[in-house]
Design a protein around this motif. Sequence first.
Motif, PDB file in Angstrom:
ATOM      1  N   VAL A   1      -4.866  11.423  -4.582  1.00  0.00           N
ATOM      2  CA  VAL A   1      -3.489  11.418  -5.065  1.00  0.00           C
ATOM      3  C   VAL A   1      -2.673  10.481  -4.179  1.00  0.00           C
ATOM      4  O   VAL A   1      -2.755  10.554  -2.953  1.00  0.00           O
ATOM      5  CB  VAL A   1      -2.910  12.861  -5.013  1.00  0.00           C
ATOM      6  CG1 VAL A   1      -1.401  12.857  -4.977  1.00  0.00           C
ATOM      7  CG2 VAL A   1      -3.408  13.677  -6.201  1.00  0.00           C
ATOM      8  N   SER A   2      -1.922   9.615  -4.828  1.00  0.00           N
ATOM      9  CA  SER A   2      -1.032   8.747  -4.050  1.00  0.00           C
ATOM     10  C   SER A   2       0.437   9.122  -4.226  1.00  0.00           C
ATOM     11  O   SER A   2       1.288   8.592  -3.504  1.00  0.00           O
ATOM     12  CB  SER A   2      -1.262   7.287  -4.406  1.00  0.00           C
ATOM     13  OG  SER A   2      -1.247   7.159  -5.784  1.00  0.00           O
ATOM     14  N   PHE A   3       0.740  10.021  -5.176  1.00  0.00           N
ATOM     15  CA  PHE A   3       2.116  10.527  -5.314  1.00  0.00           C
ATOM     16  C   PHE A   3       2.293  11.598  -4.238  1.00  0.00           C
ATOM     17  O   PHE A   3       2.195  12.798  -4.489  1.00  0.00           O
ATOM     18  CB  PHE A   3       2.343  11.154  -6.694  1.00  0.00           C
ATOM     19  CG  PHE A   3       2.484  10.181  -7.832  1.00  0.00           C
ATOM     20  CD1 PHE A   3       2.091   8.859  -7.717  1.00  0.00           C
ATOM     21  CD2 PHE A   3       3.013  10.602  -9.051  1.00  0.00           C
ATOM     22  CE1 PHE A   3       2.211   7.982  -8.794  1.00  0.00           C
ATOM     23  CE2 PHE A   3       3.136   9.727 -10.115  1.00  0.00           C
ATOM     24  CZ  PHE A   3       2.740   8.418  -9.994  1.00  0.00           C
ATOM     25  N   PHE A   4       2.555  11.148  -3.013  1.00  0.00           N
ATOM     26  CA  PHE A   4       2.625  12.046  -1.855  1.00  0.00           C
ATOM     27  C   PHE A   4       3.806  11.649  -0.997  1.00  0.00           C
ATOM     28  O   PHE A   4       3.994  10.460  -0.721  1.00  0.00           O
ATOM     29  CB  PHE A   4       1.329  11.909  -1.032  1.00  0.00           C
ATOM     30  CG  PHE A   4       1.417  12.506   0.352  1.00  0.00           C
ATOM     31  CD1 PHE A   4       1.056  13.828   0.575  1.00  0.00           C
ATOM     32  CD2 PHE A   4       1.892  11.750   1.427  1.00  0.00           C
ATOM     33  CE1 PHE A   4       1.146  14.384   1.852  1.00  0.00           C
ATOM     34  CE2 PHE A   4       1.985  12.308   2.704  1.00  0.00           C
ATOM     35  CZ  PHE A   4       1.612  13.626   2.912  1.00  0.00           C
ATOM     36  N   MET A   5       4.616  12.628  -0.571  1.00  0.00           N
ATOM     37  CA  MET A   5       5.658  12.349   0.432  1.00  0.00           C
ATOM     38  C   MET A   5       6.024  13.605   1.210  1.00  0.00           C
ATOM     39  O   MET A   5       5.817  14.725   0.737  1.00  0.00           O
ATOM     40  CB  MET A   5       6.916  11.762  -0.209  1.00  0.00           C
ATOM     41  CG  MET A   5       7.621  12.684  -1.167  1.00  0.00           C
ATOM     42  SD  MET A   5       9.122  11.947  -1.854  1.00  0.00           S
ATOM     43  CE  MET A   5      10.292  12.373  -0.571  1.00  0.00           C
ATOM     44  N   TYR A   6       6.526  13.389   2.424  1.00  0.00           N
ATOM     45  CA  TYR A   6       7.117  14.495   3.173  1.00  0.00           C
ATOM     46  C   TYR A   6       8.400  14.896   2.470  1.00  0.00           C
ATOM     47  O   TYR A   6       9.096  14.050   1.893  1.00  0.00           O
ATOM     48  CB  TYR A   6       7.421  14.065   4.613  1.00  0.00           C
ATOM     49  CG  TYR A   6       6.178  13.723   5.387  1.00  0.00           C
ATOM     50  CD1 TYR A   6       5.360  14.728   5.881  1.00  0.00           C
ATOM     51  CD2 TYR A   6       5.813  12.403   5.623  1.00  0.00           C
ATOM     52  CE1 TYR A   6       4.204  14.432   6.583  1.00  0.00           C
ATOM     53  CE2 TYR A   6       4.662  12.090   6.324  1.00  0.00           C
ATOM     54  CZ  TYR A   6       3.863  13.109   6.799  1.00  0.00           C
ATOM     55  OH  TYR A   6       2.714  12.813   7.480  1.00  0.00           O
ATOM     56  N   ALA A   7       8.740  16.201   2.518  1.00  0.00           N
ATOM     57  CA  ALA A   7       9.921  16.657   1.805  1.00  0.00           C
ATOM     58  C   ALA A   7      10.914  17.377   2.710  1.00  0.00           C
ATOM     59  O   ALA A   7      12.090  17.490   2.358  1.00  0.00           O
ATOM     60  CB  ALA A   7       9.503  17.572   0.649  1.00  0.00           C
ATOM     61  N   THR A  52      -3.730   3.290  -0.895  1.00  0.00           N
ATOM     62  CA  THR A  52      -3.986   2.708  -2.219  1.00  0.00           C
ATOM     63  C   THR A  52      -3.304   1.353  -2.316  1.00  0.00           C
ATOM     64  O   THR A  52      -2.205   1.151  -1.791  1.00  0.00           O
ATOM     65  CB  THR A  52      -3.477   3.601  -3.367  1.00  0.00           C
ATOM     66  OG1 THR A  52      -2.060   3.615  -3.328  1.00  0.00           O
ATOM     67  CG2 THR A  52      -3.991   4.993  -3.257  1.00  0.00           C
ATOM     68  N   TRP A  53      -3.966   0.469  -3.022  1.00  0.00           N
ATOM     69  CA  TRP A  53      -3.457  -0.891  -3.220  1.00  0.00           C
ATOM     70  C   TRP A  53      -3.444  -1.203  -4.719  1.00  0.00           C
ATOM     71  O   TRP A  53      -4.229  -0.662  -5.495  1.00  0.00           O
ATOM     72  CB  TRP A  53      -4.387  -1.901  -2.537  1.00  0.00           C
ATOM     73  CG  TRP A  53      -4.304  -1.885  -1.034  1.00  0.00           C
ATOM     74  CD1 TRP A  53      -4.932  -1.014  -0.190  1.00  0.00           C
ATOM     75  CD2 TRP A  53      -3.552  -2.763  -0.207  1.00  0.00           C
ATOM     76  NE1 TRP A  53      -4.628  -1.307   1.104  1.00  0.00           N
ATOM     77  CE2 TRP A  53      -3.783  -2.381   1.135  1.00  0.00           C
ATOM     78  CE3 TRP A  53      -2.701  -3.850  -0.468  1.00  0.00           C
ATOM     79  CZ2 TRP A  53      -3.191  -3.041   2.215  1.00  0.00           C
ATOM     80  CZ3 TRP A  53      -2.130  -4.505   0.612  1.00  0.00           C
ATOM     81  CH2 TRP A  53      -2.372  -4.095   1.926  1.00  0.00           C
ATOM     82  N   ASP A  54      -2.574  -2.110  -5.078  1.00  0.00           N
ATOM     83  CA  ASP A  54      -2.571  -2.679  -6.441  1.00  0.00           C
ATOM     84  C   ASP A  54      -2.437  -1.615  -7.531  1.00  0.00           C
ATOM     85  O   ASP A  54      -3.171  -1.658  -8.529  1.00  0.00           O
ATOM     86  CB  ASP A  54      -3.831  -3.529  -6.682  1.00  0.00           C
ATOM     87  CG  ASP A  54      -3.950  -4.633  -5.646  1.00  0.00           C
ATOM     88  OD1 ASP A  54      -2.912  -4.979  -5.053  1.00  0.00           O
ATOM     89  OD2 ASP A  54      -5.061  -5.136  -5.416  1.00  0.00           O
ATOM     90  N   PRO A 113       0.798  -1.210   0.000  1.00  0.00           N
ATOM     91  CA  PRO A 113       0.000   0.000   0.000  1.00  0.00           C
ATOM     92  C   PRO A 113       0.845   1.281   0.000  1.00  0.00           C
ATOM     93  O   PRO A 113       1.895   1.339   0.598  1.00  0.00           O
ATOM     94  CB  PRO A 113      -0.811  -0.094   1.297  1.00  0.00           C
ATOM     95  CG  PRO A 113       0.020  -0.967   2.182  1.00  0.00           C
ATOM     96  CD  PRO A 113       0.706  -1.937   1.286  1.00  0.00           C
ATOM     97  N   ASP A 114       0.332   2.277  -0.742  1.00  0.00           N
ATOM     98  CA  ASP A 114       0.953   3.598  -0.831  1.00  0.00           C
ATOM     99  C   ASP A 114       0.055   4.605  -0.129  1.00  0.00           C
ATOM    100  O   ASP A 114      -1.141   4.362   0.049  1.00  0.00           O
ATOM    101  CB  ASP A 114       1.102   4.006  -2.306  1.00  0.00           C
ATOM    102  CG  ASP A 114       2.265   3.294  -2.986  1.00  0.00           C
ATOM    103  OD1 ASP A 114       3.255   2.992  -2.302  1.00  0.00           O
ATOM    104  OD2 ASP A 114       2.176   3.034  -4.202  1.00  0.00           O
ATOM    105  N   PRO A 115       0.623   5.764   0.239  1.00  0.00           N
ATOM    106  CA  PRO A 115      -0.194   6.784   0.899  1.00  0.00           C
ATOM    107  C   PRO A 115      -1.296   7.310  -0.006  1.00  0.00           C
ATOM    108  O   PRO A 115      -1.191   7.200  -1.232  1.00  0.00           O
ATOM    109  CB  PRO A 115       0.797   7.907   1.204  1.00  0.00           C
ATOM    110  CG  PRO A 115       2.122   7.449   0.784  1.00  0.00           C
ATOM    111  CD  PRO A 115       2.000   6.194   0.012  1.00  0.00           C
TER     112      PRO A 115
END
Length: 167
Positions: A35-41, A154-156, A15-17
Amino acid sequence: MKEINIGQATALTSPDPLVLVCTQKEDGSLNMAPVSFFMYASFNPPMLVFGMGKAANSGENIRRTGKAVLATPGISLKDTVMAYGSATGSKTDKLKETPIALKTIAGSDIQIPEDSRVAFVVSLAQTVEAGDHYLYLCNIEKMVADDTKEALFTWDGYAKVAPAQEK
Ligand SMILES: Cc1cc2nc3c(=O)[nH]c(=O)nc-3n(C[C@H](O)[C@H](O)[C@H](O)COP(=O)(O)O)c2cc1C
């Protein structure tokens, strides 16, 4: 190991965020897109980055207004997330087509789903072109949370949303 493509990679790293990007459209109405293209920066100052396809209405909105709220959706929003991810705010009023309970948080005039675990009030610092996407590097102005709510991931390769741990 065997060679894979990026679609297979996204399925295998899941799973992704997952966040719902909440923005204001040109007419002042609310738009939301998963949106799953997410990260702390950055920790100091707190910053995050998210990526969206170049044509996304959410991207247009944050480039125009310089602001957004990113909310991690609770499990009651499973179907809503998929509905908001398959329509564009450029053509439809998603909140009217698929209404949900909303709430206002201090520090922003952009409403978020009532069922949110964490919300980030952000302001746009820099837009970076990344192939077919834009990356939005943002300052986190404020963070609020309700840790009694369980979040979706998010999965798969974005085909499915579910909690990170099945209970
Ligand atoms: C679970 C899920 C995750 C998604 N992740 C992203 C993402 O990381 N980046 C992106 O550009 N689109 C992603 N999408 C697709 C967008 O939500 C979709 O293109 C949406 O229509 C954009 O809406 P907008 O034009 O109103 O901004 C995802 C969709 C789903 C269902």
